[in-house]
Design a protein around this motif. Structure first.
Motif, PDB file in Angstrom:
ATOM      1  N   THR A   1       0.802  -1.222   0.000  1.00 19.87           N
ATOM      2  CA  THR A   1       0.000   0.000   0.000  1.00 19.87           C
ATOM      3  C   THR A   1       0.837   1.276   0.000  1.00 19.87           C
ATOM      4  OG1 THR A   1      -0.148  -0.116   2.406  1.00 19.87           O
ATOM      5  CG2 THR A   1      -1.951  -1.096   1.136  1.00 19.87           C
TER       6      THR A   1
ATOM      7  N   SER B   1      -0.867  -2.519   6.854  1.00 18.88           N
ATOM      8  CA  SER B   1      -1.553  -3.658   6.239  1.00 18.88           C
ATOM      9  C   SER B   1      -3.062  -3.442   6.190  1.00 18.88           C
ATOM     10  CB  SER B   1      -1.235  -4.946   7.010  1.00 18.88           C
ATOM     11  OG  SER B   1       0.139  -5.239   6.961  1.00 18.88           O
ATOM     12  N   ARG B   2      -3.589  -2.711   7.157  1.00 25.99           N
ATOM     13  CA  ARG B   2      -5.033  -2.446   7.199  1.00 25.99           C
ATOM     14  C   ARG B   2      -5.414  -1.201   6.422  1.00 25.99           C
ATOM     15  NH1 ARG B   2      -4.160  -3.471  12.775  1.00 25.99           N
ATOM     16  NH2 ARG B   2      -4.334  -1.219  13.149  1.00 25.99           N
ATOM     17  N   ALA B   3      -4.441  -0.336   6.144  1.00 27.53           N
ATOM     18  CA  ALA B   3      -4.742   0.968   5.545  1.00 27.53           C
ATOM     19  C   ALA B   3      -4.970   0.862   4.042  1.00 27.53           C
ATOM     20  CB  ALA B   3      -3.609   1.942   5.829  1.00 27.53           C
ATOM     21  N   SER B   4      -5.749   1.795   3.534  1.00 28.32           N
ATOM     22  CA  SER B   4      -5.923   1.905   2.089  1.00 28.32           C
ATOM     23  C   SER B   4      -4.758   2.679   1.507  1.00 28.32           C
ATOM     24  CB  SER B   4      -7.234   2.632   1.779  1.00 28.32           C
ATOM     25  OG  SER B   4      -7.154   3.998   2.225  1.00 28.32           O
ATOM     26  N   ARG B   5      -4.658   2.694   0.190  1.00 28.83           N
ATOM     27  CA  ARG B   5      -3.584   3.460  -0.456  1.00 28.83           C
ATOM     28  C   ARG B   5      -3.697   4.943  -0.134  1.00 28.83           C
ATOM     29  NH1 ARG B   5      -0.366   0.993  -4.075  1.00 28.83           N
ATOM     30  NH2 ARG B   5      -0.951  -1.095  -4.797  1.00 28.83           N
ATOM     31  N   ALA B   6      -4.908   5.421   0.038  1.00 31.91           N
ATOM     32  CA  ALA B   6      -5.097   6.846   0.342  1.00 31.91           C
ATOM     33  C   ALA B   6      -4.712   7.167   1.782  1.00 31.91           C
ATOM     34  CB  ALA B   6      -6.554   7.239   0.082  1.00 31.91           C
ATOM     35  N   ASP B   7      -4.935   6.225   2.707  1.00 30.67           N
ATOM     36  CA  ASP B   7      -4.689   6.490   4.122  1.00 30.67           C
ATOM     37  C   ASP B   7      -3.237   6.238   4.539  1.00 30.67           C
ATOM     38  OD1 ASP B   7      -7.307   7.208   4.522  1.00 30.67           O
ATOM     39  OD2 ASP B   7      -7.938   5.206   5.148  1.00 30.67           O
TER      40      ASP B   7
END
Length: 533
Positions: free
Chosen positions: A51, A109-115
């Motif tokens: 990500t 690992s839990r985050a989106s590409r934006a976050d």
């Protein structure tokens, strides 16, 4: 993050192998799970956090720092993580603790590409400069601290007082953060049990034969084989599971489907060389240049057209297991006989057995080695007749006697800053030879790139010359006037449609600096094409 940052910094500035091992052992001794497991994954390049990529890090720093300042800083430092760690302006009032490696991996690992960039921004504000460096390296990889995966496994083995081959045999069945591995090494859990039907067996490697080594070797004690110009592979087929490993244990099964299909017919573990080979009009097998094999490597998917254009072929050297029988404890002569018997029984397509080279004296073998280049062969392998198959590179049983390198006089065209300890110096060199231009004059066309072969003193000399003779700049790259001639050594040269010169060198390195030679007297493309194999 502080301990991981200290580890990377000390590894980077510790030149000795034993010193690096002591640092790794100390880190694994004192860090808790799973932090040490994520650090192990980062150092051995088995950690993947898709990500957040380098481009996102660059965009983030440009939101805080003037783009021109960043460009000049990156040009000087030469490493993105180091540049960002030094130039990052912290915001006042930030009161967030620096994250642990586990917290970083879990959150990203839990985050989106934006976050993900927002998380990184918060962490960069909380970290010191050295912690920022470690954080970015953890997220983006490419640590470049002078530590190989093999060295890390050696440190783990020394810490547990076992042979590193034992770790190699279970390594490819494990995943980060390696709790199962640490439990076994520390005696609190069982030995990991990967799928032994097709597990990797650490390869036996050869030592380079130096000029005086033959004096101490008896010809009758050795067997000779050709050293083919491909990639070393291990074919592991057992109980319906088939895998192909590179010499470092990377799984390359998906790249060679025609070989994997053939492996469904047998249960064995084989050692050989992956080549591209075709039948000529008379049915004889012709090995293609290494450049053809490169078309099959590092591919996410292999098309049917690619398989047809660049057909894979394995030239077998050894047999490690036949069915459930482990043959590594047999002498080479016995394993060789078993390999030939196995091949006669199975008759596998896309494979053959590498022939032994008969000889009685070293002079006789030297004459055969001298003719190896004309046949597109790298050189010779010498193997003691009584040698067992031992993991690693033991001194004495196996030797590689490569053919003498080719040489050319080339002209330096471009120079780029290095990484790590070389980040302040122009240490990566693109060089070329002369070619007729459309207007009848001569122009330089690049034929290769090298970053080894010179001494520290010569690096300083070249760096000073480059700074005094720069004609243009392209980010971290400088173009220089055609004035410095380099004598380069290389193993072979092949046709290449990807390079403007139409050729590509294999393993180029700088042999010496030709301060005495005018650039106009360097070699031409005509000379180069005569060396193409």
């Amino acid at each position: 993050m502080r301990r991981f940052a200290e580890l990377l910094e000390r590894l980077n500035f510790t030149p000795s192998r034993n010193g690096k091992i002591r640092l790794l052992v100390d880190y694994f001794d004192h860090e808790p799970d799973p932090d040490r497991g994520w650090a192990l994954a980062a150092i051995t390049s088995t950690l993947s956090l898709p990500t957040l990529k380098a481009a996102a890090v660059r965009d983030l720093v440009l939101s805080r720092v003037d783009s021109e300042l960043f460009a000049w800083s990156y040009d000087y430092v030469g490493d993105l993580a180091e540049t960002v760690s030094l130039i990052w302006p912290k915001q006042h009032g930030v009161n967030v603790p620096a994250p642990t490696p586990t917290e970083v991996v879990d959150a990203v690992s839990r985050a989106s590409r934006a976050d993900a960039p927002k998380l990184l921004e918060t962490w960069l504000d909380a970290c010191t400069a050295s912690e920022r460096f470690a954080l970015i390296k953890l997220l983006t990889g490419a640590l470049r601290v002078g530590v190989s995966a093999r060295l890390v496994k050696t440190a783990l083995a020394e810490r547990a007082k076992i042979d590193v081959a034992e770790i190699e045999e279970v390594w490819h069945g494990l995943e980060p953060p390696y709790r199962e591995l640490f439990d076994w090494l520390e005696g609190t859990g069982p030995r990991p049990d990967p799928d032994h039907r097709a597990a990797f067996r650490p390869l036996m490697l050869a030592n380079p034969l130096e000029e005086n080594d033959l004096r101490n070797l008896a010809p009758q004690d050795f067997r000779a084989e050709w050293k083919w110009d491909g990639i070393r592979v291990q074919l592991a087929a057992r109980g319906g599971s088939e895998r192909i490993f590179s010499r470092s244990g990377d799984d390359v099964t998906r790249v060679f489907p025609e070989i994997t299909e053939e492996m469904t017919r047998f249960d064995a573990v084989l050692d050989g060389e992956m080549l591209v080979a075709r039948r000529d009009g008379d049915g004889a097998l012709v090995v293609a240049p290494f450049n053809d094999l490169q078309q099959r490597l590092n591919r996410k998917a292999v098309t049917a057209k690619m398989v047809q254009q660049y057909p894979a072929f394995v030239r077998l050297y050894d047999i490690l297991a036949d069915g459930t029988e482990d043959l590594r404890g047999l002498p080479f002569d016995q394993r060789r006989a078993r390999l030939e018997q196995w091949f006669a029984r199975m008759k596998p397509v896309h494979m053959d057995v590498s022939p032994l080279v008969p000889f009685e004296t070293w002079d006789e073998l030297e004459a055969k080695r001298a003719a190896a280049r004309d046949a597109g062969i790298e050189g010779l392998m010498l193997k003691r007749a009584d040698s067992l198959y031992v993991a690693g590179r033991p001194k004495g049983p196996w030797w590689k006697w490569k053919r003498n390198p080719l040489t050319l006089d080339v002209v330096l065209m471009y120079a780029q800053r290095g990484h790590g300890k070389r980040s302040s110096f122009y240490s990566d060199y693109t060089f070329g030879v002369w070619r007729p231009a459309d207007d009848g004059s001569l122009e330089l066309v690049p034929v290769g790139k090298a970053y080894s072969g010179y001494t520290d003193e010569e690096l300083l000399q070249i760096d000073r010359w480059i700074r005094a003779h720069t004609t243009d700049r392209f980010g971290p790259v400088r173009q220089v006037e055609p004035g410095l001639v380099l004598e380069v050594e290389f193993d072979s040269i092949h046709r290449s449609t990807r390079h403007r010169s139409g050729v590509a060198m294999r393993f180029p390195r700088i042999a010496r600096l030709r301060w005495d030679k005018p650039a106009a007297e360097a070699d031409t493309i005509e000379t180069v094409t005569k060396l193409v194999t």
